[in-house]
Design a protein around this motif. Sequence first.
Motif, PDB file in Angstrom:
ATOM      1  N   ARG A 139       4.263  19.292   8.692  1.00 26.60           N
ATOM      2  CA  ARG A 139       5.246  19.661   9.719  1.00 26.60           C
ATOM      3  C   ARG A 139       5.341  18.561  10.777  1.00 26.60           C
ATOM      4  O   ARG A 139       4.389  17.805  10.998  1.00 26.60           O
ATOM      5  N   THR A 140       6.492  18.525  11.453  1.00 25.06           N
ATOM      6  CA  THR A 140       6.733  17.423  12.395  1.00 25.06           C
ATOM      7  C   THR A 140       7.144  17.942  13.769  1.00 25.06           C
ATOM      8  O   THR A 140       7.720  17.216  14.574  1.00 25.06           O
ATOM      9  N   GLY A 145       5.210  14.685  16.665  1.00 24.91           N
ATOM     10  CA  GLY A 145       5.761  14.580  15.315  1.00 24.91           C
ATOM     11  C   GLY A 145       7.206  14.098  15.362  1.00 24.91           C
ATOM     12  O   GLY A 145       7.890  14.253  16.381  1.00 24.91           O
ATOM     13  N   ASP A 146       7.645  13.510  14.272  1.00 19.53           N
ATOM     14  CA  ASP A 146       8.987  12.928  14.245  1.00 19.53           C
ATOM     15  C   ASP A 146       9.464  12.859  12.791  1.00 19.53           C
ATOM     16  O   ASP A 146       8.959  12.059  12.017  1.00 19.53           O
ATOM     17  N   PRO A 147      10.424  13.731  12.422  1.00 18.23           N
ATOM     18  CA  PRO A 147      10.861  13.769  11.019  1.00 18.23           C
ATOM     19  C   PRO A 147      11.457  12.448  10.541  1.00 18.23           C
ATOM     20  O   PRO A 147      11.304  12.082   9.372  1.00 18.23           O
ATOM     21  N   ARG A 148      12.094  11.718  11.451  1.00 15.92           N
ATOM     22  CA  ARG A 148      12.695  10.436  11.071  1.00 15.92           C
ATOM     23  C   ARG A 148      11.598   9.420  10.714  1.00 15.92           C
ATOM     24  O   ARG A 148      11.679   8.712   9.704  1.00 15.92           O
ATOM     25  N   ASP A 197      19.070  11.777   7.429  1.00 16.62           N
ATOM     26  CA  ASP A 197      19.614  12.865   8.261  1.00 16.62           C
ATOM     27  C   ASP A 197      19.398  14.227   7.605  1.00 16.62           C
ATOM     28  O   ASP A 197      19.100  15.211   8.291  1.00 16.62           O
ATOM     29  N   GLU A 198      19.560  14.269   6.295  1.00 14.83           N
ATOM     30  CA  GLU A 198      19.343  15.533   5.584  1.00 14.83           C
ATOM     31  C   GLU A 198      17.872  15.951   5.706  1.00 14.83           C
ATOM     32  O   GLU A 198      17.562  17.129   5.910  1.00 14.83           O
ATOM     33  N   ASN A 204      13.681  20.077  10.835  1.00 17.76           N
ATOM     34  CA  ASN A 204      13.940  20.706  12.137  1.00 17.76           C
ATOM     35  C   ASN A 204      14.290  22.185  12.021  1.00 17.76           C
ATOM     36  O   ASN A 204      14.466  22.856  13.027  1.00 17.76           O
ATOM     37  N   ASN A 205      14.425  22.676  10.809  1.00 14.24           N
ATOM     38  CA  ASN A 205      14.781  24.087  10.630  1.00 14.24           C
ATOM     39  C   ASN A 205      13.738  24.879   9.859  1.00 14.24           C
ATOM     40  O   ASN A 205      14.047  25.889   9.227  1.00 14.24           O
TER      41      ASN A 205
END
Length: 346
Positions: A139-140, A145-148, A197-198, A204-205
Amino acid sequence: MIFRQLFDSVSGTYTYLLASRRGGEALIIDPVIEKVDRYMQLVRELDLKLVKAVDTHLHADHVTGLGALRDRTHCVTVMGEQTKADVVSMRVAEGDKVQIEGVSLDVLYTPGHTDDSYSYVLRDRVFTGDTLLIRGTGRTDFQNGDPRAQYDSIFNKLLKLPEDTLLFPAHDYKGETVSTIGEEKAFNPRLQVKSVDEYVDVMNNLNLPNPKMMDVAVPANLRVGLAQDAIAARGWAITAAEAAMMIGRPDITLIDLRETVERERHGTIPGSLHAPYSDIARQVQPGGMVHDLARAHAGNRIVFYCAFGERSAMAVQAAQDAGLSSTCHLHGGLAAWKQAAGPVEH
Ligand SMILES: [Fe+2]
């Protein structure tokens, strides 16, 4: 090669014990505090000497075993340079190697799950921490945390490893133990995205609840407690300002305990000698450089230093235990020295 995957069922954490041979040096990755007795038993049974303990990142779901292992074995504690954990005595960065006898781990900076997340490559296998899990990703949504960043770590670093590289994560909650880079590329549902982006959108969801242990584990892992506080209380520490006054004096010998790669990357205090911490038990015995220096010039002072003052604190204890009462160390290590504008040579 000795390779053990150990499991903590409470937090779903995998811990790895590595060594090149029975009777040799060992390294442990992501130890859990409640399991330290078990690790120590296995280390004894396999006749190993634990010399390094590594955390892939600051854990939010369990308290690290790094502090307890340091206290019991005087091992070097290792994390990435971004970490804010106090217990760490050696900080590494992308491109470094974490080495023990017969084992060399390549360090990959793989942020995203946290900003201090690292992966470690050992020949045919990679320890991915919580960056890349089996059929999942870490998890980010907290601890910077940072998903990118995670997308970049996974797609541009981990998935670039050979497809048959074995993947050993820090966690699994379904009983999976190992995968490969190729398998995850093909079947990990989080990786079947068309763009960064996807991926960011997916991460993020997730709407996950915080880990049960988070409010306990994060503060505990940030403040494990320092070996050097006890040494300072015994009067065996000097400050960077005091050390700066001693530079160049003939009755003072500075000894750098860091590894060669650290010396090359961060520089050294001018005029200091080198005796790696891994060899300190031998160094303080008759025939060792530290012992012979201390005995040859009574009244001289030996000042150990390292990166942050943790290894040097343990070295002072070892030297004092061996009867070398003229030893002390630089509190806070080279980091404190640089902060006090002490000279450094490269
Ligand atoms: Fe984690």
